[in-house]
Design an enzyme around this catalytic site. Structure first.
Site, PDB file in Angstrom:
ATOM      1  CE  LYS A 232     -36.126   8.506  39.641  1.00  0.00           C
ATOM      2  NZ  LYS A 232     -35.059   9.487  39.592  1.00  0.00           N
TER       3      LYS A 232
ATOM      4  CD  GLU B  76     -31.145  -5.277  33.227  1.00  0.00           C
ATOM      5  OE1 GLU B  76     -32.158  -4.541  33.127  1.00  0.00           O
ATOM      6  OE2 GLU B  76     -29.993  -4.893  32.916  1.00  0.00           O
TER       7      GLU B  76
ATOM      8  N   GLY C  14     -31.604   7.554  41.057  1.00  0.00           N
ATOM      9  CA  GLY C  14     -31.487   6.155  41.475  1.00  0.00           C
ATOM     10  C   GLY C  14     -30.271   5.898  42.349  1.00  0.00           C
ATOM     11  NE  ARG C  15     -25.591   9.095  39.326  1.00  0.00           N
ATOM     12  CZ  ARG C  15     -26.372   9.372  38.300  1.00  0.00           C
ATOM     13  NH1 ARG C  15     -27.250   8.480  37.884  1.00  0.00           N
ATOM     14  NH2 ARG C  15     -26.289  10.534  37.678  1.00  0.00           N
TER      15      ARG C  15
ATOM     16  CD  GLU D 169     -25.973   5.396  36.557  1.00  0.00           C
ATOM     17  OE1 GLU D 169     -26.052   4.326  35.926  1.00  0.00           O
ATOM     18  OE2 GLU D 169     -26.722   5.651  37.521  1.00  0.00           O
TER      19      GLU D 169
ATOM     20  CG  HIS E  97      -2.007  -9.992  50.758  1.00  0.00           C
ATOM     21  ND1 HIS E  97      -0.716 -10.315  51.120  1.00  0.00           N
ATOM     22  CD2 HIS E  97      -2.563  -9.397  51.845  1.00  0.00           C
ATOM     23  CE1 HIS E  97      -0.523  -9.966  52.391  1.00  0.00           C
ATOM     24  NE2 HIS E  97      -1.628  -9.400  52.846  1.00  0.00           N
TER      25      HIS E  97
ATOM     26  CE  LYS F 160     -31.088   1.234  31.206  1.00  0.00           C
ATOM     27  NZ  LYS F 160     -31.747   2.228  32.034  1.00  0.00           N
TER      28      LYS F 160
HETATM   29  O1  F6P Z   1     -29.423   1.741  33.856  1.00  0.00           O
HETATM   30  C1  F6P Z   1     -29.008   2.603  34.848  1.00  0.00           C
HETATM   31  C2  F6P Z   1     -30.093   2.869  35.831  1.00  0.00           C
HETATM   32  O2  F6P Z   1     -31.061   3.680  35.265  1.00  0.00           O
HETATM   33  C3  F6P Z   1     -29.530   3.495  37.091  1.00  0.00           C
HETATM   34  O3  F6P Z   1     -29.363   4.844  36.990  1.00  0.00           O
HETATM   35  C4  F6P Z   1     -30.524   3.059  38.100  1.00  0.00           C
HETATM   36  O4  F6P Z   1     -30.013   3.159  39.390  1.00  0.00           O
HETATM   37  C5  F6P Z   1     -30.766   1.639  37.674  1.00  0.00           C
HETATM   38  O5  F6P Z   1     -30.725   1.679  36.268  1.00  0.00           O
HETATM   39  C6  F6P Z   1     -32.054   1.021  38.144  1.00  0.00           C
HETATM   40  O6  F6P Z   1     -33.177   1.757  37.739  1.00  0.00           O
HETATM   41  P1  F6P Z   1     -34.595   1.509  38.385  1.00  0.00           P
HETATM   42  O7  F6P Z   1     -34.520   1.815  39.824  1.00  0.00           O
HETATM   43  O8  F6P Z   1     -35.522   2.425  37.649  1.00  0.00           O
HETATM   44  O9  F6P Z   1     -34.964   0.067  38.160  1.00  0.00           O
END
Ligand code: F6P
Length: 595
Positions: free
Chosen positions: A256, A262, A316-317, A403, A434, A559
């Protein structure tokens, strides 16, 4: 400020995007953007917490009555059970194993009304900026709106924008799937690696996992591969790229913000992998992006023509129905099938917006969670699909729920006088039986969501067996809910000649709540439905608790600290020196970093 009144926020306050405390201290500050006159609600300090209301207190009082009941007895009352079994949009939902009576339902409805739940739902669908700390709408429902719908955000109907992107996805995925869009060496692209994390990963992974054995989806994806690369761990990179021929691979970078550390490092790593084998021209044909930040997409080197946008009003979620999920999934399964998925989610959106609260599935489910967490004191919930295809439902809902609702303050910034959020986890049955069910049966009380499927995606009936594989699975689905609800007391064990020393170990207290949900089948449509059902359930919880379920400030501090560590690690490597306490870390962290 006026003293607390008996009013509970109907709408959310427009609050500054900077920490609210600045604005509160200085009412003349430009950050103080409350528009009290335009809102039919007080501006925070005179809004009481829902837990101060008579409706909340009545429920607290009612817990004493409930504590005199047992599910074994409540389940004998057929009238009660009938009231608690709801069926809508093809979804069968049985709440009779919740520790509730008709009175509890009435009191919960009163609480919902006191919290102005209906208005809050409407505010969400109307594009109001209910995500007040980021001054944004929370309008994921628009990402699955039908073409003929109209949803207005900030004076603009966004449905045509949504469909412009969906049409672009359809066109692009058709071209890739048909082989019209070729890689740089002229080969069709039959592999997709989707790079993204959190909401840019878990939802799409859930849907992919749910569909890959569904007969139509399996046929559509014949000969194609979809993999996800989420973790920055080099092991995940190695696994995602293992045996992938770059000549036949399309990489979709999903972020987003297009700033997530990462994802961007993984994107650079995979870009290097492509260029090393196919040359610099590969990026144009082998890399596309999904983002709200098209400027950064361009700076990364991906042609904005090959970017699929979405909007800041999609969290995002909550983004799986936007290009975040739709692009990789349409590449794998074809757009038409994924449109079924959108329609499934859309059917629950309509249900959520229009159904009376008493028959509204997400509302009822959300109220059960509020009851269990805030009144009965059960902080956790297990999501237990008796369907291997739904094995990634729990991890996805874990993010959506935790979240969204894991907050320490209410929407106006006041510390919550109760704990919000649920601790979510889960695994498919019967595997979980199990593993961790021991604790659920005899240890802590963890309200469970059992999710079963009436007709399996696969049919296996071994000759000579008394039931099919699916019936075996469902036998457990039915048995577990009752095993939790009913007790097995010492007297019964004695009558079964259980030796005395084993009686305490074999005793079951029962009275452990669960919800049973059945879907007619696990298809693109029902996967969209279950997704929307849980998304809205989470929203209901947040609306009742009076929190902002659509921001996530809690993920930021880690972060920032990681960035500081990153800089120091870089310096220590380039200058070949050890980290010292003067770098600003405590003894423990300094020592671990050097190790
Ligand atoms: O660190 C959490 C977060 O901001 C989430 O809310 C989001 O889904 C995820 O990182 C990934 O963010 P992006 O889509 O901006 O890479």
């Amino acid at each position: 400020p006026s003293p607390r009144t008996t009013r509970v926020a109907t709408r959310v306050a427009r609050v500054p995007t900077e920490p609210r405390v600045d604005a509160e201290k200085d009412l003349t500050s430009p950050l103080h953007t409350f528009e009290a006159s335009t809102l039919d609600m007080p501006t925070g300090r005179d809004v009481e917490s829902i837990s101060d209301t008579e409706e909340w207190k009545a429920l607290q009082e009612h817990v004493k009555e409930i504590n005199t009941t047992h599910l074994r007895d409540l389940l004998r009352d057929e009238g009660r059970c009938m009231n608690l079994i709801k069926e809508s949009e093809g979804i069968y939902c049985d709440l009779s194993r919740q520790r509730i009576t008709n009175k509890t339902s009435e009191l919960l409805m009163k609480l919902a009304n006191k919290a102005n739940l209906k208005d809050k739902i409407e505010a969400m669908f109307s594009g109001e900026h209910i995500n007040s700390t980021e001054d944004r709408a929370a309008l994921h429902v628009a990402t699955r709106a039908r073409r003929d719908q109209s949803i207005v955000v900030d004076g603009r109907d966004v449905v045509p924008d949504v469909w412009e992107v969906l049409d672009k996805i359809k066109d692009f995925s058709n071209k890739v799937r048909s082989g019209e869009w070729k890689g740089v060496t002229g080969k069709p692209l039959k592999n997709v690696v989707a790079i993204g994390i959190g909401g840019s990963f878990l939802g799409p992974l859930f849907v992919h996992t749910a569909l890959r054995t569904e007969p139509i989806a399996a046929m559509e994806s014949e000969g194609r591969t979809l993999r996800f690369l989420a973790n920055v761990d080099p092991i995940d990179v190695a696994r995602a790229l293992k045996d992938m021929n770059p000549e036949e691979t399309l990489v979709v970078v999903v972020s987003k913000t297009f700033t997530t550390a990462e994802t961007m490092l993984n994107a650079r790593t995979v870009r290097k992998w492509l260029i090393a084998q196919l040359g610099p021209d590969a990026v144009a044909k082998h890399m596309v992006a999904v983002s709200t930040n098209l400027k950064l997409v361009k700076e990364f080197g991906i042609d904005p023509e090959n970017a699929f946008g979405f909007w800041d009003w999609v969290g995002g979620r909550y983004s799986v129905c936007s290009a975040v999920g739709m692009l990789p999934l349409a590449l794998e399964y074809g757009f038409d099938l994924m449109e079924e998925f959108l329609l499934g989610a859309n059917s629950i959106d309509d249900h959520f917006r229009l159904m009376p609260l008493e028959d509204n599935l997400p509302v009822l489910l959300g109220l059960m969670s509020v009851w269990n967490v805030s009144f009965l004191g059960y902080p956790a919930r297990a999501i237990l699909p008796y369907c291997q295809a739904l094995s990634k439902l729990a991890p996805h809902i874990q993010q959506v729920s935790m979240e969204s609702n894991g907050k320490g303050v209410d929407i106006n910034g006041h510390p919550l006088p109760f704990e919000s959020g649920e601790i979510d986890s889960g695994e498919p049955g019967t595997n979980g039986q199990h593993s961790f069910y021991q604790l659920i049966h005899q240890g802590r009380v963890v309200p469970c969501d059992f999710i079963g499927i009436v007709r399996s995606q696969q049919s296996v009936y071994l000759k000579g067996e008394i039931v099919s594989n699916h019936d075996e699975l469902m036998s457990n689905f039915f048995a577990q809910a009752d095993a939790l609800a009913y007790d097995k007391p010492p007297e019964q064990l004695r009558s079964e000649n259980v030796p005395d020393f084993l009686i305490p170990h074999k005793t079951f207290t029962g009275n452990r709540p669960s919800i049973s949900i059945m879907l007619p089948a696990c298809t693109a449509r029902t996967v969209g439905q279950i997704l929307a059902l849980y998304e809205h359930r989470v929203a209901v919880q947040g609306f009742i608790w009076g929190i902002n379920s659509f921001d996530q400030w809690g993920v930021e501090l880690g972060k920032v600290l990681a960035s500081k560590v990153r800089t120091t690690m870089h310096q220590s490597r380039t200058k070949s020196r050890t980290v010292s306490i003067t770098d600003g870390f405590n003894y423990s962290t300094t020592r671990m970093m050097n190790k």
